[in-house]
Design an enzyme around this catalytic site. Structure first.
Site, PDB file in Angstrom:
ATOM      1  N   CYS A   1      19.440  63.333  -6.553  1.00 23.61           N
ATOM      2  CA  CYS A   1      18.532  62.477  -5.788  1.00 23.61           C
ATOM      3  C   CYS A   1      18.682  61.005  -6.184  1.00 23.61           C
ATOM      4  O   CYS A   1      19.778  60.462  -6.140  1.00 23.61           O
ATOM      5  CB  CYS A   1      17.097  62.980  -5.934  1.00 23.61           C
ATOM      6  SG  CYS A   1      16.001  62.468  -4.582  1.00 23.61           S
TER       7      CYS A   1
ATOM      8  N   GLU B   1      18.038  69.951  -4.114  1.00 19.55           N
ATOM      9  CA  GLU B   1      17.251  69.701  -5.322  1.00 19.55           C
ATOM     10  C   GLU B   1      16.032  70.623  -5.334  1.00 19.55           C
ATOM     11  O   GLU B   1      15.348  70.802  -4.320  1.00 19.55           O
ATOM     12  CB  GLU B   1      16.789  68.239  -5.318  1.00 19.55           C
ATOM     13  CG  GLU B   1      15.908  67.853  -6.491  1.00 19.55           C
ATOM     14  CD  GLU B   1      15.444  66.393  -6.420  1.00 19.55           C
ATOM     15  OE1 GLU B   1      15.097  65.844  -7.480  1.00 19.55           O
ATOM     16  OE2 GLU B   1      15.438  65.811  -5.314  1.00 19.55           O
TER      17      GLU B   1
ATOM     18  N   LYS C   1      18.052  66.399 -14.723  1.00 19.47           N
ATOM     19  CA  LYS C   1      17.848  65.069 -14.149  1.00 19.47           C
ATOM     20  C   LYS C   1      17.418  64.096 -15.242  1.00 19.47           C
ATOM     21  O   LYS C   1      16.441  64.329 -15.955  1.00 19.47           O
ATOM     22  CB  LYS C   1      16.789  65.149 -13.052  1.00 19.47           C
ATOM     23  CG  LYS C   1      16.701  63.922 -12.147  1.00 19.47           C
ATOM     24  CD  LYS C   1      15.731  64.191 -10.998  1.00 19.47           C
ATOM     25  CE  LYS C   1      15.740  63.060  -9.978  1.00 19.47           C
ATOM     26  NZ  LYS C   1      14.802  63.331  -8.860  1.00 19.47           N
TER      27      LYS C   1
END
Length: 308
Positions: A166, A45, A132
């Protein structure tokens, strides 16, 4: 999915706030993975563009200080655009080495930054991106929110590749959205290096009956400049992210990793037959689902603040 495939997961650090140097580093790591036979490589990430671990941007509740705005300017200037030279250079190396790249970036979208993953096909270049949906905690101060328009998996010669970033991996509906598209290679770039991350990845692999590739940085305080205003430590040897990258099979078995406290590229040979065999007794969107009782609605329309 391709019958047999060698995959790689990179565990290394960015060159913080320097996208050009980080891109060059990424190119060398891609070449190394390809030399060792990998046909797909996953990066952590925010690898290209920096994960600002320990930075507060001087934003206590109810106040933003000038120093924090300077930090944001530096962060913004170190981010990248999908059509920029850094992504172009990485795509060229992917093509030269015939390797598919899944790269975590900080993407400039106007004046907003997004935590994004780009999919780079060796022949076609950039074939997709995932923004995200839900930045975690104080990440929401410096990252915008993605929408459903980037939830598509990528159909490639290697298989159906998807990415969940994540702590999005703790969103059951988002996982279901990936399973519903038939994800086979589930990539999980992350900044989470906790012990609990291992069981999370094992659960998802077994729940989705897919291969899970998780990549996290190994990052020290000394990777940042001396004047980096980190709240966690000023000791150059302090580990800010210890890694924990791993590759998991579709019955929850650990194939490779987790690796901690070192730079590494980990590899695994995966087999499409394993995917089919794993679904004998469980398919989360097939014979083990109950759509008459439970279902997930996914809105894949792009959301804009202003429509003309």
């Amino acid at each position: 999915m391709k019958d047999k495939l060698k995959v790689a997961v990179v565990q290394d650090s960015s060159v913080p706030f320097d996208a050009e140097k980080t891109a060059r580093k990424a190119c060398h790591l891609i070449e190394e993975a390809a030399i060792n036979g990998a046909e797909l490589v996953v990066f952590p990430e925010a690898f290209l563009g920096t994960y600002p671990k320990g930075l507060t941007f001087d934003s206590p509740v109810g106040k933003r200080l000038p120093e924090g705005r300077e930090d944001y300017l530096k962060y913004y200037n170190g981010a990248v655009e999908i059509g920029g030279s850094e992504i172009s250079d990485i795509a060229s190396v992917a093509r030269e080495n015939n390797i598919f790249v899944v790269m975590g970036i900080i993407e400039k979208g106007g004046s907003t930054l997004y935590c994004t993953v780009v999919f780079i096909d060796p022949e076609k270049g950039v074939v997709g991106k995932r923004r995200k949906l839900m930045p975690t905690g104080s990440e929401r101060l410096v990252w915008g929110f993605g929408d459903g328009s980037t939830l598509d998996i990528v159909e490639s010669e290697l298989g159906a590749i998807g990415t969940v970033i994540c702590w999005e991996n703790y969103m059951p509906s988002l996982r279901a959205a990936m399973y519903g598209q038939g994800v086979e290679i589930y990539c999980a770039p992350t900044a989470d290096d906790r012990d609990t991350w291992v069981s999370t990845m094992q659960h998802i692999a077994m729940e989705g009956r897919c291969f899970v590739l998780s990549s996290c940085q190994f990052l020290k305080r000394g990777d940042f400049e001396e004047d980096y205003r980190c709240t966690l430590s000023d000791n150059p040897e302090e580990v800010l992210m210890r890694g924990g990258s791993m590759i998991i099979g579709p019955l929850g078995e650990i194939i490779s990793g987790p690796v901690y406290n070192e730079n590494a590229i980990i590899y695994a040979d995966i087999d499409s037959d394993t995917l089919v065999k794993s679904k004998l007794d469980f398919d989360p969107v097939g014979h083990y689902s109950r759509p008459d009782v439970l279902s997930v609605h996914v809105d894949k329309e792009e959301k804009k603040a202003v429509y003309y």
